[in-house]
Design an enzyme around this catalytic site. Structure first.
Site, PDB file in Angstrom:
ATOM      1  N   SER A 193       0.834  -1.346  -0.216  1.00 41.85           N
ATOM      2  CA  SER A 193       0.023   0.365  -0.071  1.00 41.85           C
ATOM      3  C   SER A 193       0.918   1.172  -0.412  1.00 41.85           C
ATOM      4  O   SER A 193       1.472   1.245  -1.388  1.00 41.85           O
ATOM      5  CB  SER A 193      -0.559  -0.106   0.596  1.00 41.85           C
ATOM      6  N   GLU A 315      -9.055  -6.035  -4.369  1.00 41.52           N
ATOM      7  CA  GLU A 315      -8.426  -4.705  -3.481  1.00 41.52           C
ATOM      8  C   GLU A 315      -9.587  -3.712  -3.724  1.00 41.52           C
ATOM      9  O   GLU A 315      -9.584  -3.806  -1.962  1.00 41.52           O
ATOM     10  CB  GLU A 315      -7.103  -3.660  -4.245  1.00 41.52           C
ATOM     11  N   HIS A 410      -7.840  -5.212  -0.283  1.00 40.09           N
ATOM     12  CA  HIS A 410      -6.544  -4.356   0.044  1.00 40.09           C
ATOM     13  C   HIS A 410      -6.018  -5.516   1.221  1.00 40.09           C
ATOM     14  O   HIS A 410      -6.561  -4.926   2.150  1.00 40.09           O
ATOM     15  CB  HIS A 410      -6.711  -3.520  -0.384  1.00 40.09           C
TER      16      HIS A 410
END
Length: 491
Positions: A193, A315, A410
């Protein structure tokens, strides 16, 4: 357990022998960024007299664990104090046998939207990766939010301070890691990330040349890079919110950091429509980052670095609860959302109806969001780098969350390179956590193999075959995955 002493360029440090690895926690790699050094490039640490106790983690960077991103994945709130004096790193090593044994070095930059997180989080414990794969693991703190990514037009300030912190940490590694059993010529940086975005920022910076030879980007390529003109708006808005004359940096330095974080939180909501969801974010400042991430790859900046990059399969499903009307979508509603992205709905809807023929319109929307926000930017980075280097590899992570609404969302991959699925509540977040340990071991082996010899163990990526390794119950290779969707989106 016994204490272990290592001599660094700043002075001796004492760490802890865990049996399977030796750990050194909270080693300062730069001077505290306080007072006149707030908003300035990090300075060398003056060193210390006597033995530095490196058995406890240092403070985390100032942050607020509130807002829409808080609590989406487990264990992201630091358990250590918060302080501006936060520029420390941690090292796990199989042994402090110095230059007699040179092991690959893996340097982790944590995620958290450039506003949250810390190197001390339990999920980032480097012991298993270190011990299982015979590598040296380093985790790094860096300045976050307004203190790390405020763009100020002042000679005493520096842009992208958080990235400059990371650069100084990597220089510290180059100067000292041999004493911890690491090889300064085999340094791999990796992150997820915002940590992946940090890796992309370092790849895009000419200042990073020579500091690492390989890079792993986990869900880090996105459309969130902040253009300079928007970053300037953020600074102006901050001065206005605090009631300080625009450009009065001395007054800004005098504001206590909790008040700065209050302003940061308020601006996040106020600037959503004009700046976007992440107003404190790396920006193309012309110095640290001359150009955005994807342009840097096209230009071949740091093209000698081997690149491993990928995303999770779903995600954007992490944010399902932030979109309360999504389950009411029909075809017309989805077409309107696609049109708002600047895309022609007809080919996009056709491609995703074929790919997800037995799924809901909401499922298709999350797939489109995932591909536009994360997968296509990752492809652009991979393709830009591949134009200058043969050493590019692509993956997709398909292991799901326990909540079936989230899929392989995610952040789901965070504990896998570290083998920490059993920590901090991750065994309740990851589906089938016991079975997932097998995938975790495989990923540790791939990541460490990449750090060791520059090859993770599957065919390279190029724009002809677009070979991608899919991590799942059984790993498998796919050529040009979801090609009709990629083409419909213009990728």
């Amino acid at each position: 357990m016994r204490d272990v002493v290592v001599e660094t360029h700043s002075g001796p440090v004492v760490g802890e022998d865990l049996g399977t690895a030796v750990v050194f926690r909270g080693i300062p790699y730069a001077a505290p960024p306080v007072g006149e050094l707030r908003f300035a490039a990090p300075r060398p640490h003056p060193g210390w007299d006597g033995l530095l106790d490196a058995t406890a983690f240092g403070p985390a960077a100032p942050q607020r664990d509130v807002g829409p991103l808080s609590g989406l994945v487990p264990g992201m709130a630091p358990t250590v104090p918060l302080d501006e004096d936060c520029l420390t790193l941690n090292i796990w090593t199989p042994g402090t046998d110095g230059p007699t044994t040179s092991r690959p070095v893996m340097v982790w930059f944590h995620g958290g939207a450039f506003q949250l997180g810390a190197s001390s989080l339990e999920v980032y414990d480097g012991e298993r990766l270190c011990a299982d794969e015979d590598v040296v693991v380093v985790t790094v703190n860096y300045r976050l939010g307004v203190l790390g990514f405020l763009l100020l037009d002042d000679d005493t300030c520096s842009p992208n301070c958080g990235i400059l912190d990371q650069l100084v940490a990597l220089r510290w590694v180059q100067a000292n890691i041999e004493a911890f059993g690491g090889d300064p010529d085999r340094v791999t940086i990796f992150g997820e990330s915002a940590g992946g975005g940090s890796v992309l920022s370092l790849l895009a910076s000419p200042l990073a040349t020579g500091l690492f030879g390989a890079a792993i980007v986990q869900s880090g390529a996105s459309s969130q890079f902040l253009p300079r003109r928007r970053a300037a708006k953020v600074a102006t808005a901050l001065f206005e919110h605090l009631g300080i004359p625009d450009g009065d940096v001395a007054a800004l330095r005098a504001v206590p950091w909790p008040a700065l974080l209050d302003a940061q939180l308020a601006l996040g909501a106020a600037l959503l429509g004009t700046v976007g969801t992440m107003p404190f974010h790396p920006t193309d400042d012309g110095e640290v980052l001359p150009v955005p991430w994807d342009e840097a790859r096209r230009l071949g900046i740091n093209a000698h670095v081997s690149l491993l990059i990928g995303t999770t399969a779903h995600e954007m499903r992490l944010f399902v609860d932030l979109d309360p009307t999504v389950e009411d979508l029909d075809r017309d509603g989805l077409a309107a959302r696609v049109r708002a992205l600047g895309l022609d709905p007809a080919p996009v809807l056709a491609a995703y109806e074929e790919r997800l023929f037995d799924h809901t319109w909401a499922d298709r929307w999350f797939a489109i969001q995932t591909d536009v926000a994360m997968w296509l930017p990752a492809l652009a980075v991979a393709e830009g780098h591949a134009a200058h280097s043969h050493d590019v590899w692509m993956y997709r992570f398909d292991w799901p969350a326990a909540d079936p609404r989230l899929g392989a969302c995610h952040g789901i991959d965070i504990p896998f390179p570290f083998g920490t699925i059993d920590r901090a509540g991750w065994d309740g977040f990851v589906a089938e956590p016991d079975e997932a340990q097998w995938l975790s071991a495989r990923i540790r082996h791939h990541w460490a193999g990449f750090a060791r010899n520059g090859d993770p163990g599957w065919p390279r990526y190029d724009t002809a075959a677009r070979t991608t390794l899919v991590f799942d119950v059984e790993d498998h290779l796919v050529g040009d995955p979801h090609s009709p969707c990629r083409q419909a989106l213009g990728g």
